[in-house]
Design a protein around this motif. Structure first.
Motif, PDB file in Angstrom:
ATOM      1  N   GLY A 244       0.794  -1.224   0.000  1.00 23.79           N
ATOM      2  CA  GLY A 244       0.000   0.000   0.000  1.00 23.79           C
ATOM      3  C   GLY A 244       0.824   1.271   0.000  1.00 23.79           C
ATOM      4  O   GLY A 244       2.053   1.251  -0.104  1.00 23.79           O
ATOM      5  N   ILE A 245       0.120   2.384   0.109  1.00 22.23           N
ATOM      6  CA  ILE A 245       0.720   3.721   0.053  1.00 22.23           C
ATOM      7  C   ILE A 245       0.747   4.303   1.471  1.00 22.23           C
ATOM      8  O   ILE A 245      -0.232   4.217   2.210  1.00 22.23           O
ATOM      9  N   ARG A 269      -3.672  10.433   0.045  1.00 23.01           N
ATOM     10  CA  ARG A 269      -5.020  10.308  -0.533  1.00 23.01           C
ATOM     11  C   ARG A 269      -4.972  10.302  -2.061  1.00 23.01           C
ATOM     12  O   ARG A 269      -5.568   9.425  -2.709  1.00 23.01           O
ATOM     13  N   GLU A 270      -4.281  11.262  -2.637  1.00 25.24           N
ATOM     14  CA  GLU A 270      -4.280  11.403  -4.101  1.00 25.24           C
ATOM     15  C   GLU A 270      -3.532  10.254  -4.789  1.00 25.24           C
ATOM     16  O   GLU A 270      -3.968   9.766  -5.838  1.00 25.24           O
ATOM     17  N   VAL A 271      -2.411   9.833  -4.216  1.00 26.46           N
ATOM     18  CA  VAL A 271      -1.654   8.732  -4.846  1.00 26.46           C
ATOM     19  C   VAL A 271      -2.434   7.429  -4.724  1.00 26.46           C
ATOM     20  O   VAL A 271      -2.492   6.628  -5.673  1.00 26.46           O
ATOM     21  N   SER A 276      -5.416   3.234  -7.495  1.00 21.75           N
ATOM     22  CA  SER A 276      -6.490   2.331  -7.024  1.00 21.75           C
ATOM     23  C   SER A 276      -5.933   1.341  -6.006  1.00 21.75           C
ATOM     24  O   SER A 276      -6.160   0.124  -6.092  1.00 21.75           O
ATOM     25  N   GLY A 277      -5.177   1.878  -5.061  1.00 21.49           N
ATOM     26  CA  GLY A 277      -4.486   1.027  -4.098  1.00 21.49           C
ATOM     27  C   GLY A 277      -5.061   1.104  -2.702  1.00 21.49           C
ATOM     28  O   GLY A 277      -6.211   1.495  -2.492  1.00 21.49           O
ATOM     29  N   ARG A 323       3.696   5.930 -13.864  1.00 19.20           N
ATOM     30  CA  ARG A 323       3.020   7.143 -14.321  1.00 19.20           C
ATOM     31  C   ARG A 323       1.778   7.434 -13.479  1.00 19.20           C
ATOM     32  O   ARG A 323       1.448   8.600 -13.234  1.00 19.20           O
ATOM     33  N   ARG A 324       1.096   6.412 -13.036  1.00 11.99           N
ATOM     34  CA  ARG A 324      -0.076   6.627 -12.183  1.00 11.99           C
ATOM     35  C   ARG A 324       0.335   7.186 -10.823  1.00 11.99           C
ATOM     36  O   ARG A 324      -0.364   8.030 -10.249  1.00 11.99           O
TER      37      ARG A 324
END
Length: 344
Positions: A244-245, A269-271, A276-277, A323-324
């Motif tokens: 996860g992030i 939040r944005e990453v 979609s993680g 890139r995402r």
């Protein structure tokens, strides 16, 4: 109608006056090149450096004057601002070993600690060692190059520092065939493609596989007085299932309005949304020696995935996934500026 006519006449007079002045005085503005736009060392330096001589500074001068060899054209001069090293490199075509022994630099040199020159094929490279992070504006007039040194805040309204962690001999985490230093650099490069189209000055601590001291990264962030400092890392958990992030922040330094924890929250939040993680949550940076604890501007670290997780490591090796991640960091930056605009 009269007002329109008068305005047109005034504009014509001012424009023609400027053109005539530039023609008579041969004034040409040269655009400086920032390090983030330079692929490595594009100016080749010589093997032996010679000290430059400076006349005492002129209190009423706002420019440093650099004499140039006869026939030197603006199109032939190359300027590189190596802000991580706090050096300005200037390639001057023509000239010989005696030119800058006989022709000293004069004017305002308060931003310069020392200077030297190297002889190279076809010209001379001047190396000005600066006292801090700065931008420069240049004018070529009558075979003299005039440079004014400005703080980043005098030039740019919006400033961001992007810090891909590690580099060079410091590899970071190494798991599942990936090195952290390479993953975070790939993210920074993809992010640069997005940010290049925005009206934001972005300083990068590195854009190649080189090592930059943590102290130099801190000097850049604080010296540029950036709006935000974003460090890019990966994570490495004890359990291989962890993924996860995650975002880290300095909780001991409070900045009213928008600070470290707000930046960390926006980044996570944005990453997470972009890839979609899974959000791992915010964490106060546990290492008291971290860069985050030395910065006096909003700063946070975004950990873009776990190299210790085989599945996430495979994702981090894919260009589309990188890139995402970059899209998420980009959106974080834009969201922060939108928030600040609303609160003004």
């Amino acid at each position: 109608m009269k007002k329109t006519t008068i305005c047109c006449i005034c504009f014509f007079v001012i424009t023609m006056g400027t053109i005539i002045y530039l023609s008579v005085h041969k004034v040409v503005t040269i655009e400086g090149v920032a390090q983030d736009e330079v692929a490595g060392e594009t100016i080749a330096t010589g093997n032996e450096s010679h000290a430059l001589a400076f006349q005492p500074g002129e209190a009423d001068s706002s420019y440093l004057r650099i004499p140039l060899p006869e026939g030197c054209k603006a199109s032939d001069i190359t300027i590189e601002n190596h802000y991580m090293d706090q050096e300005l490199w200037i390639y001057v075509p023509g000239g010989n070993e005696d030119f800058y022994r006989e022709n000293v630099l004069s004017g305002n040199h308060q931003m310069i600690n020392a200077g030297s020159f190297d002889l190279v094929q076809g010209g001379i490279v001047l190396n000005l060692q600066l006292t801090g992070i700065c931008e420069c504006r240049t004018i070529l007039e009558n075979e003299n190059l005039y440079i004014s040194f400005l703080t980043p805040r005098e030039v740019y309204d919006r400033i961001v520092v992007i810090d891909p962690a590690y580099g060079g001999r410091e590899e970071g985490a190494v798991r599942n065939g990936l090195k952290e230093k390479n993953v975070v650099l790939a993210v920074a490069r993809a992010l640069k493609e997005k940010l290049d189209g925005e009206d934001i000055k972005v300083y990068y601590t590195r854009m190649d596989n080189i090592y930059e001291d943590e102290s130099d990264r801190i000097i850049l962030g604080n010296g540029a007085k950036a709006d935000m400092y974003i460090r890019i890392e990966t994570a490495c958990g004890e359990a291989s299932e962890e993924y996860g992030i995650r975002a880290l922040y300095n909780g001991t330094y409070f900045i009213p309005g928008f600070g470290n924890i707000e930046l960390a929250d926006t980044l996570e939040r944005e990453v997470t949304v972009s890839v979609s993680g899974k959000a791992q949550g915010l964490l106060e940076e546990p290492d008291p020696n971290s860069v985050l604890y030395q910065l006096t501007i909003p700063a946070a670290t975004i950990q873009v995935g776990y190299l210790s997780n085989a599945q996430e490591a495979r994702l981090l090796s894919r260009e589309d996934y990188i890139r995402r991640i970059a899209d998420g960091i980009y959106q974080s930056i834009m969201t922060v500026y939108e928030m600040q605009e609303k609160n003004r």
